[in-house]
Design an enzyme around this catalytic site. Structure first.
Site, PDB file in Angstrom:
ATOM      1  N   GLY A  84       0.811  -1.209   0.000  1.00 47.33           N
ATOM      2  CA  GLY A  84       0.000   0.000   0.000  1.00 47.33           C
ATOM      3  C   GLY A  84       0.845   1.260   0.000  1.00 47.33           C
ATOM      4  O   GLY A  84       0.337   2.361  -0.200  1.00 47.33           O
ATOM      5  N   ARG A  85       2.126   1.088   0.286  1.00 50.71           N
ATOM      6  CA  ARG A  85       2.979   2.276   0.331  1.00 50.71           C
ATOM      7  C   ARG A  85       4.423   1.922   0.007  1.00 50.71           C
ATOM      8  O   ARG A  85       5.351   2.567   0.479  1.00 50.71           O
ATOM      9  CB  ARG A  85       2.905   2.911   1.699  1.00 50.71           C
ATOM     10  CG  ARG A  85       3.139   1.926   2.828  1.00 50.71           C
ATOM     11  CD  ARG A  85       3.625   2.658   3.981  1.00 50.71           C
ATOM     12  NE  ARG A  85       3.524   1.859   5.191  1.00 50.71           N
ATOM     13  CZ  ARG A  85       3.848   2.328   6.351  1.00 50.71           C
ATOM     14  NH1 ARG A  85       4.257   3.554   6.462  1.00 50.71           N
ATOM     15  NH2 ARG A  85       3.763   1.577   7.412  1.00 50.71           N
ATOM     16  N   LYS A 105      10.039   2.019   0.239  1.00 50.69           N
ATOM     17  CA  LYS A 105       8.906   2.163   1.168  1.00 50.69           C
ATOM     18  C   LYS A 105       8.553   3.632   1.351  1.00 50.69           C
ATOM     19  O   LYS A 105       9.440   4.447   1.592  1.00 50.69           O
ATOM     20  CB  LYS A 105       9.286   1.522   2.505  1.00 50.69           C
ATOM     21  CG  LYS A 105       8.131   1.379   3.464  1.00 50.69           C
ATOM     22  CD  LYS A 105       8.403   0.309   4.501  1.00 50.69           C
ATOM     23  CE  LYS A 105       7.251   0.203   5.490  1.00 50.69           C
ATOM     24  NZ  LYS A 105       7.465  -0.853   6.465  1.00 50.69           N
ATOM     25  N   ASP A 117      -2.299   6.656   3.089  1.00 51.04           N
ATOM     26  CA  ASP A 117      -1.816   7.720   2.197  1.00 51.04           C
ATOM     27  C   ASP A 117      -0.606   7.304   1.377  1.00 51.04           C
ATOM     28  O   ASP A 117      -0.058   8.103   0.623  1.00 51.04           O
ATOM     29  CB  ASP A 117      -1.474   8.975   3.017  1.00 51.04           C
ATOM     30  CG  ASP A 117      -0.460   8.678   4.127  1.00 51.04           C
ATOM     31  OD1 ASP A 117       0.131   7.581   4.112  1.00 51.04           O
ATOM     32  OD2 ASP A 117      -0.281   9.542   4.995  1.00 51.04           O
ATOM     33  N   ARG A 175       5.231 -13.111   0.887  1.00 44.44           N
ATOM     34  CA  ARG A 175       4.763 -13.318   2.246  1.00 44.44           C
ATOM     35  C   ARG A 175       3.894 -14.566   2.331  1.00 44.44           C
ATOM     36  O   ARG A 175       3.374 -15.028   1.303  1.00 44.44           O
ATOM     37  CB  ARG A 175       3.946 -12.082   2.675  1.00 44.44           C
ATOM     38  CG  ARG A 175       4.780 -10.803   2.623  1.00 44.44           C
ATOM     39  CD  ARG A 175       3.965  -9.630   2.108  1.00 44.44           C
ATOM     40  NE  ARG A 175       4.819  -8.492   1.753  1.00 44.44           N
ATOM     41  CZ  ARG A 175       5.201  -7.550   2.596  1.00 44.44           C
ATOM     42  NH1 ARG A 175       4.795  -7.579   3.846  1.00 44.44           N
ATOM     43  NH2 ARG A 175       5.982  -6.569   2.204  1.00 44.44           N
ATOM     44  N   ASP A 243       0.743 -11.464   6.744  1.00 43.88           N
ATOM     45  CA  ASP A 243       1.269 -10.645   5.636  1.00 43.88           C
ATOM     46  C   ASP A 243       2.618 -10.029   5.981  1.00 43.88           C
ATOM     47  O   ASP A 243       3.228  -9.387   5.135  1.00 43.88           O
ATOM     48  CB  ASP A 243       0.268  -9.545   5.260  1.00 43.88           C
ATOM     49  CG  ASP A 243      -0.174  -8.722   6.458  1.00 43.88           C
ATOM     50  OD1 ASP A 243      -0.684  -9.312   7.418  1.00 43.88           O
ATOM     51  OD2 ASP A 243       0.017  -7.498   6.448  1.00 43.88           O
ATOM     52  N   ASN A 244       3.063 -10.208   7.214  1.00 46.45           N
ATOM     53  CA  ASN A 244       4.357  -9.634   7.602  1.00 46.45           C
ATOM     54  C   ASN A 244       5.436 -10.691   7.826  1.00 46.45           C
ATOM     55  O   ASN A 244       6.510 -10.380   8.316  1.00 46.45           O
ATOM     56  CB  ASN A 244       4.195  -8.789   8.863  1.00 46.45           C
ATOM     57  CG  ASN A 244       3.425  -7.510   8.587  1.00 46.45           C
ATOM     58  OD1 ASN A 244       3.385  -7.039   7.453  1.00 46.45           O
ATOM     59  ND2 ASN A 244       2.799  -6.956   9.605  1.00 46.45           N
TER      60      ASN A 244
HETATM   61  P1  AMP Z   1       1.527  -3.387   8.186  1.00 46.42           P
HETATM   62  O1  AMP Z   1       0.757  -4.149   9.224  1.00 46.42           O
HETATM   63  O2  AMP Z   1       2.154  -2.134   8.663  1.00 46.42           O
HETATM   64  O3  AMP Z   1       2.524  -4.265   7.529  1.00 46.42           O
HETATM   65  O4  AMP Z   1       0.475  -2.908   7.067  1.00 46.42           O
HETATM   66  C1  AMP Z   1      -0.658  -3.645   6.702  1.00 46.42           C
HETATM   67  C2  AMP Z   1      -1.181  -3.208   5.361  1.00 46.42           C
HETATM   68  O5  AMP Z   1      -1.513  -1.819   5.359  1.00 46.42           O
HETATM   69  C3  AMP Z   1      -0.208  -3.408   4.225  1.00 46.42           C
HETATM   70  O6  AMP Z   1      -0.928  -3.860   3.120  1.00 46.42           O
HETATM   71  C4  AMP Z   1       0.364  -2.024   3.999  1.00 46.42           C
HETATM   72  O7  AMP Z   1       0.801  -1.828   2.678  1.00 46.42           O
HETATM   73  C5  AMP Z   1      -0.812  -1.133   4.342  1.00 46.42           C
HETATM   74  N1  AMP Z   1      -0.394   0.188   4.837  1.00 46.42           N
HETATM   75  C6  AMP Z   1       0.192   0.485   6.021  1.00 46.42           C
HETATM   76  N2  AMP Z   1       0.416   1.805   6.126  1.00 46.42           N
HETATM   77  C7  AMP Z   1      -0.025   2.369   4.981  1.00 46.42           C
HETATM   78  C8  AMP Z   1      -0.079   3.715   4.464  1.00 46.42           C
HETATM   79  N3  AMP Z   1       0.385   4.745   5.168  1.00 46.42           N
HETATM   80  N4  AMP Z   1      -0.603   3.899   3.237  1.00 46.42           N
HETATM   81  C9  AMP Z   1      -1.069   2.874   2.529  1.00 46.42           C
HETATM   82  N5  AMP Z   1      -1.066   1.603   2.945  1.00 46.42           N
HETATM   83  C10 AMP Z   1      -0.550   1.346   4.156  1.00 46.42           C
HETATM   84 MG    MG Z   2       3.136  -5.248   6.286  1.00 46.81          MG
END
Ligand code: AMP
Ligand code: MG
Length: 481
Positions: A84-85, A105, A117, A175, A243-244
């Site tokens: 997402g980012r 990133k 965002d 992942r 997913d991580n």
């Molecule tokens: P995370 O748990 O931080 O690995 O994020 C979970 C999901 O949310 C992943 O698909 C990321 O790409 C998305 N994500 C986290 N932060 C953002 C952001 N600021 N903008 C867009 N997508 C995000």
């Molecule tokens: Mg993640």
């Protein structure tokens, strides 16, 4: 750079091509020149690192893409997720011939951003940058980063922060959640995708009688080793969603992570984890749970000549390797940290007695092992309220070591016990200065943590050596990054 653009040979349903969107006023944060050398960056690429690490320069050899995947977040099915980012902007071959992903990133929103965002803030970027660096130097398989850039662009979180970008490296961005997405939404892709994962990441499994079972076993074992190392070093990942976790067992996406200070097994660094799912002590069982979820996605890959029920049973059997591998590595590593012979029947009990003392006395995990290593037993005892418990432990400890080659055991301790880890308050100080455009503390920590097992009196500060006093409020870390 030598490119091995392979992810974009997969069916296009698995990703979305797009270019990074640079931030306003991008500027240098920090560059890991040694890693750039490992990755065979040319002088021209090195000189252009700020442009590369801020999304202003991409490579003709690789069309940037956002990956789609899915996942279980905090134990619940979360459906479709994805980059997402972040964007995969390259796959290059390092000095050892290994293909390494370059993932930018904070590069702007993608079709998988949901409400986000698409940005990363300087605070979390520095935290991830330094943590990846120290994990690698501690011998824990992990993503790393070639560099990061700051900017003049505000990004809204709980408060307005500075936007940043980081060029992350990892041997794999596939992942567990990739398999979950495919199985749920595009199951016809499963055989080809799995085959590619095996070819790219576990080629030795291709020769096994059942390559998929061999692959599953390898993924499980590597994940177990990674988590054993986390436990030994006192690392809490913070957000072990499916997913991580990647399929090569190298640490990834550790936003709200923390390194253990005072020993608290039920410690959670992530203040967004209200139920304590991802506490330090839960990590092994959560790893097991995640892999169980993942294995379900391999059920449809039953070979034509295989009994379906037998296939399920054989997949489930692969998971038995998790606990065995974890315990083998954890017990061996703990014996090394303690300076005890791993073969002695009482070594593990003795180590547990030491950990119980650290827990009840709220002593610092890292420094207590260093004191043990330096034979500073009186210093530990002086910090204990229950001195008799410590004396009981010490009697057992010394009796086990009495007939051993203690020089050899002490040498092993020096390789297993870091002098430095990245404490939250260390990162926080570097962040606060960087937010004022002063990257000197990032540089100092980067250098210090390049050799975490080596005492560096000229470079260290008192704050690097222990937790803040217990009356100082802890640095709060949440999922927001
Ligand atoms: P995370 O748990 O931080 O690995 O994020 C979970 C999901 O949310 C992943 O698909 C990321 O790409 C998305 N994500 C986290 N932060 C953002 C952001 N600021 N903008 C867009 N997508 C995000
Ligand atoms: Mg993640």
């Amino acid at each position: 750079m030598l490119f091995n653009a392979r992810y974009n040979t997969l069916p296009p349903r698995l990703y979305h091509h797009q270019q990074p969107v640079p931030l306003k006023g991008a500027k240098a944060g920090h560059f890991n020149a040694a890693l750039a050398d490992e990755l065979q960056w040319s002088e021209t690429d090195k000189q252009a690192w700020v442009d590369i690490c801020s999304g202003q320069k991409t490579f003709a050899e690789f069309e940037p893409l956002a990956m789609v995947y899915a996942g279980h977040q905090f134990g619940q099915w979360a459906g479709q997720l994805g980059d997402g980012r972040g964007l995969l902007i390259g796959q290059i071959i390092d000095k050892h011939g290994q293909t390494i992903d370059l993932h930018l990133k904070g590069a702007g929103s993608t079709p998988y951003s949901r409400m986000g965002d698409g940005r990363a803030v300087l605070r979390s970027t520095i935290r991830e940058y330094l943590a990846g660096h120290v994990l690698n130097n501690l011998g824990v398989a992990s993503s790393n980063a070639v560099g990061f850039t700051s900017s003049e662009q505000g990004v809204q979180r709980e408060k307005l922060e500075l936007g940043a970008m980081m060029l992350r490296t990892s041997d794999c961005h596939i992942r567990l959640g990739h398999f979950e997405w495919i199985n749920q939404y595009q199951s016809d892709l499963l055989p080809e995708f799995t085959q590619k994962c095996i070819e790219w990441h576990y080629p030795e499994c291709l020769n096994a009688e059942q390559p998929i079972l061999a692959f599953a076993t390898q993924v499980i074992q590597r994940t177990a080793v990674m988590i054993a190392k986390w436990q030994l070093i006192g690392f809490a990942h913070g957000v072990m969603n499916t997913d991580n976790l990647n399929i090569t067992g190298s640490t990834l996406d550790f936003g709200p992570y923390g390194f253990m200070e005072r020993f608290r097994p039920n410690w959670i660094n992530n203040h967004s984890d209200y139920q304590g799912r991802y506490t330090y002590q839960q990590q092994p069982s959560i790893g097991h749970w995640n892999l169980w979820q993942w294995l379900n996605n391999l059920v449809p890959l039953c070979p034509a000549d295989y009994d379906k029920e037998q296939w399920k049973e054989d997949l489930a059997k692969c998971l038995e390797h998790f606990e065995l591998t974890f315990l083998e590595h954890y017990k061996l590593g703990l014996a090394q940290k303690m300076g005890l012979p791993s073969f002695h029947k009482n070594s593990f009990d003795c180590a547990m007695a030491f950990l119980r003392i650290l827990q009840s006395e709220q002593l610092d995990y890292t420094q207590s092992f260093i004191r043990l290593q330096n034979h500073k037993y009186e210093a530990i005892k002086d910090d204990c309220l229950d001195r008799r418990a410590f004396e009981g432990f010490l009697a057992q400890y010394e009796s086990i070591r009495a007939h051993q080659d203690t020089d050899a055991l002490d040498a092993e301790m020096a390789q297993a016990n870091p002098q430095y880890i990245l404490r939250n308050h260390m990162a926080q100080k570097a962040i606060e200065l960087a937010e004022r455009n002063d990257f000197s503390e990032v540089e100092r920590l980067f250098t210090l943590l390049s050799r975490p097992f080596t005492k560096q009196p000229k470079l260290e500060t008192t704050e690097d050596l222990g937790p803040l006093p217990s009356d100082v409020p802890e640095v709060m870390v949440s999922c927001s990054s």
